[in-house]
Design a protein around this motif. Structure first.
Motif, PDB file in Angstrom:
ATOM      1  N   THR A   8       0.932  -1.271   0.015  1.00  0.00           N
ATOM      2  CA  THR A   8      -0.054  -0.023  -0.035  1.00  0.00           C
ATOM      3  C   THR A   8       0.979   1.209  -0.012  1.00  0.00           C
ATOM      4  O   THR A   8       2.067   1.218   0.517  1.00  0.00           O
ATOM      5  CB  THR A   8      -0.979  -0.082   1.150  1.00  0.00           C
ATOM      6  OG1 THR A   8      -1.852   1.015   1.133  1.00  0.00           O
ATOM      7  CG2 THR A   8      -0.214   0.250   2.582  1.00  0.00           C
ATOM      8  N   ASN A  10      -1.281   3.911   1.245  1.00  0.00           N
ATOM      9  CA  ASN A  10      -2.178   4.363   1.706  1.00  0.00           C
ATOM     10  C   ASN A  10      -1.799   4.605   3.392  1.00  0.00           C
ATOM     11  O   ASN A  10      -1.975   3.624   3.940  1.00  0.00           O
ATOM     12  CB  ASN A  10      -3.614   3.987   1.541  1.00  0.00           C
ATOM     13  CG  ASN A  10      -4.727   4.567   2.222  1.00  0.00           C
ATOM     14  OD1 ASN A  10      -4.569   5.668   3.158  1.00  0.00           O
ATOM     15  ND2 ASN A  10      -6.060   4.229   1.881  1.00  0.00           N
ATOM     16  N   VAL A  31       3.185   0.424  -5.897  1.00  0.00           N
ATOM     17  CA  VAL A  31       2.137  -0.582  -5.404  1.00  0.00           C
ATOM     18  C   VAL A  31       2.117  -1.639  -6.347  1.00  0.00           C
ATOM     19  O   VAL A  31       2.147  -2.740  -5.956  1.00  0.00           O
ATOM     20  CB  VAL A  31       0.740   0.080  -5.091  1.00  0.00           C
ATOM     21  CG1 VAL A  31      -0.140  -1.054  -4.629  1.00  0.00           C
ATOM     22  CG2 VAL A  31       0.835   0.838  -3.775  1.00  0.00           C
ATOM     23  N   SER A  63      -4.227  -0.260  -2.431  1.00  0.00           N
ATOM     24  CA  SER A  63      -3.668  -1.311  -1.687  1.00  0.00           C
ATOM     25  C   SER A  63      -3.995  -2.582  -2.159  1.00  0.00           C
ATOM     26  O   SER A  63      -5.333  -2.900  -2.713  1.00  0.00           O
ATOM     27  CB  SER A  63      -4.287  -1.150  -0.198  1.00  0.00           C
ATOM     28  OG  SER A  63      -4.137  -0.275   0.643  1.00  0.00           O
ATOM     29  N   ASP A 111      -9.974   3.588  -0.534  1.00  0.00           N
ATOM     30  CA  ASP A 111      -9.069   2.508  -0.770  1.00  0.00           C
ATOM     31  C   ASP A 111      -9.160   1.765   0.553  1.00  0.00           C
ATOM     32  O   ASP A 111      -9.206   0.532   0.543  1.00  0.00           O
ATOM     33  CB  ASP A 111      -7.601   3.059  -0.763  1.00  0.00           C
ATOM     34  CG  ASP A 111      -6.676   1.931  -0.830  1.00  0.00           C
ATOM     35  OD1 ASP A 111      -6.866   1.158  -1.788  1.00  0.00           O
ATOM     36  OD2 ASP A 111      -5.843   1.837  -0.061  1.00  0.00           O
TER      37      ASP A 111
END
Length: 121
Positions: A8, A10, A31, A63, A111
């Protein structure tokens, strides 16, 4: 979830799942490339790299969940390669946008919601 990894970029996913194995990378492209590299090392996709209705170059956060496999999973390989191709296509055809923090926060939540859903399956 044992032995699975979440790739990820994020920060909300990283914070939310501190008890899981997270590989935090710098950007969206990383990613996808890190996930592809793991697929080549006999990992398989658990979540789809194009999940959700947001185009890959539109949401700056993604992700992907992967799990170890005992052989090369050709479905995962084909899926991640197609996702990278779509990302490159969208990135080439759309200029890079700068988002406000509010919009970034919204994309992070999208996400996170997708990953939560994938983990429940």
């Amino acid at each position: 979830m044992k032995d699975q990894v979440i790739i990820t970029n994020n920060p909300r996913v990283k914070k939310e799942f501190q008890d899981l194995k997270i590989d935090f990378v710098n950007n969206l492209s990383d990613v996808y490339s890190k996930s592809r590299n793991l697929v080549h090392q006999n990992w398989k996709l658990v979540s789809h790299p194009l999940a959700g209705s947001v185009k890959p170059a539109q949401n700056p956060y993604r992700s992907i969940i992967l799990a170890p496999s005992n052989k090369l999973d050709f479905y995962s390989l084909n899926t991640i390669e197609n996702a990278i191709q779509k990302l490159n296509q969208f990135s080439k055809n759309h200029k890079k946008r700068e988002y406000s923090q509010k919009i970034k926060d919204d994309y992070q939540v999208i996400d996170l919601t997708l990953i939560n859903s994938a983990l429940k399956n």
